[in-house]
Each structure stands twice: as structure tokens, then as C-alpha cells.
Design an enzyme around this catalytic site. Structure first.
Site, PDB file in Angstrom:
ATOM      1  CB  CYS A  71      -0.957  -0.008   1.189  1.00 57.69           C
ATOM      2  SG  CYS A  71      -2.136  -1.373   1.125  1.00 57.69           S
ATOM      3  CG  LEU A  72       5.008   3.514   1.297  1.00 59.58           C
ATOM      4  CD1 LEU A  72       4.277   4.858   1.313  1.00 59.58           C
ATOM      5  CD2 LEU A  72       5.971   3.416   2.469  1.00 59.58           C
TER       6      LEU A  72
END
Length: 219
Positions: free
Chosen positions: A124-125
Site C-alpha cells: 500500500c506504500l
């Protein structure tokens, strides 16, 4: 000849200011914390809340976003409390940058330097960091306000993002970059309180110093 399409990596322009960047905080939710094994959860909670408070202090545009919160839980309460009037963007895309609302928000800020922190680092990063870099943004990511499902996953994601051209930071350095000059006194009291509340021994040393100064002045 300078190529304006290439992000500036050195010199004064490479440093962040409250006026040249925006912050996106991604998926600091219960399910994500439950699977995070690269860091102690309390450390990440402390750091991301401090990061959010610092962004608010310096009036840096900040976006909160979650993924399938109906299953993974709403955003961390301590984080939501920093921005009580903001409803996080809840998405289905794993890569938040694929959600048009997120990319449009970044575009509307008019800022080309984007800072991100997320759970989990490797997914998600890394995904939105790499995506945003491809669209011409100068992207920074906060390693100690992010975490992965293992230390190896976190570290490999950090390497991957650096190889793609993103810049790693820790949450404390941002306050120094945004403050830059202690003569900017308007934000000093707020920053001092964040240091006391979130910076561990630095905060306790600061209070000790203040106490000694008070005694010296006969307070």
C-alpha cells in the site's frame, strides 16, 4: 542544462517546506496493524500520529485514506482525531493512486512533492509511490510511520522505492525541514508540544531543560 522533468535531489530546492508538499496517509487500520510484523505497533501509532500533528501544525495539505474499511476497520482513532472533520477516502483499489479521488486530490493541491506513509510498506506504500513517480511527482516516503508484514518485506520495499527514485525520510526530520528556522516563532510552541508528546527521550530532555531554566529564573 537543467531538465525540469527530473526531480531535484540536491540543493535547497530538494528540501521540503510547508508550501511545497502534501501528505497522504494510507491504511493505518486495525487489520493492517494486525498483520504488521516489521515494527512494534505502538511505535508506528506514535510516529504516524506525530506526523499528522506536525503536518496540521504547518498547514501541510493532508489526505487520509483507507481500503475496504467495512472489513479492515476504520482509520486509527488517534489519527482521525487529528483531522476530525475529514472523512477518509475509502477505496477498493490496493494501489491508492489508482483511485481517481486520491490522484485528483494530489493534483488539486498544486504541489509536485508528495509525501506518503502507509501500512503495508511493500504494497500500500510501494505501489502508489512508484505510480506517482511515473506521473512526474517528486515522492518522499516516511519509513518509520509505515510498516510491513515482515522486516524483510519492509526493507525490500524501501529498496524498491529508492531504486525507483523516491526519497526515504523519518517522521522527525520533517518537523526540522518544515520549521527550518527557530526565528519562525509562531510554530515553535506547537512543535515543542509534539516533541514532548511523541519524541521520547528528546521530549523528556526538553522538559528537563525547561525546568532547569525555570529554576535559574527563580520561577
Amino acid at each position: 542544462m537543467k531538465n525540469d522533468a527530473i526531480p531535484t535531489r540536491v540543493g535547497l530546492e530538494a528540501l521540503l517546506t510547508p508550501d511545497n508538499c502534501a501528505l497522504i496517509l494510507i491504511d493505518h487500520q486495525p487489520f493492517q496493524f494486525a498483520g504488521m510484523k516489521s515494527h512494534d505497533p505502538q511505535t508506528i501509532i506514535n510516529n504516524v500520529v506525530a506526523l499528522a500533528k506536525t503536518a496540521k501544525l504547518y498547514k501541510v495539505p493532508t489526505l487520509l485514506t483507507t481500503v475496504t474499511e467495512e472489513r479492515g476497520g476504520t482509520i486509527l482513532k488517534q489519527l482521525q482525531d487529528v483531522f476530525p472533520d475529514q472523512k477518509p477516502i475509502n477505496r477498493t483499489f490496493i494501489n491508492s493512486w489508482e483511485d481517481k479521488r486520491v490522484a485528483d486530490w494530489a493534483k488539486k493541491t498544486g504541489r509536485k512533492k508528495i509525501i506518503m506513509a502507509a501500512l503495508w510498506t511493500e504494497i500500500c506504500l510501494a505501489f502508489p509511490v512508484i505510480h506517482a513517480l511515473g506521473e512526474g511527482y517528486d515522492v518522499y516516503f516516511v519509513t518509520d510511520a509505515s510498516g510491513g508484514i515482515s522486516l524483510e518485506a519492509h526493507e525490500m520495499a524501501v529498496r524498491r522505492m529508492i531504486q525507483a527514485g523516491a526519497v526515504p525520510l523519518t517522521y522527525g526530520v520533517l518537523s526540522a525541514e518544515w520549521q527550518r528556522d527557530w526565528a519562525r516563532e509562531a510554530t515553535v510552541p506547537g512543535l515543542a508540544q509534539i516533541i514532548v508528546d511523541h519524541h521520547g527521550s528528546t521530549g523528556t530532555s526538553f522538559l528537563w531543560e525547561q525546568e532547569l531554566l525555570g529554576h535559574a529564573k527563580g520561577v
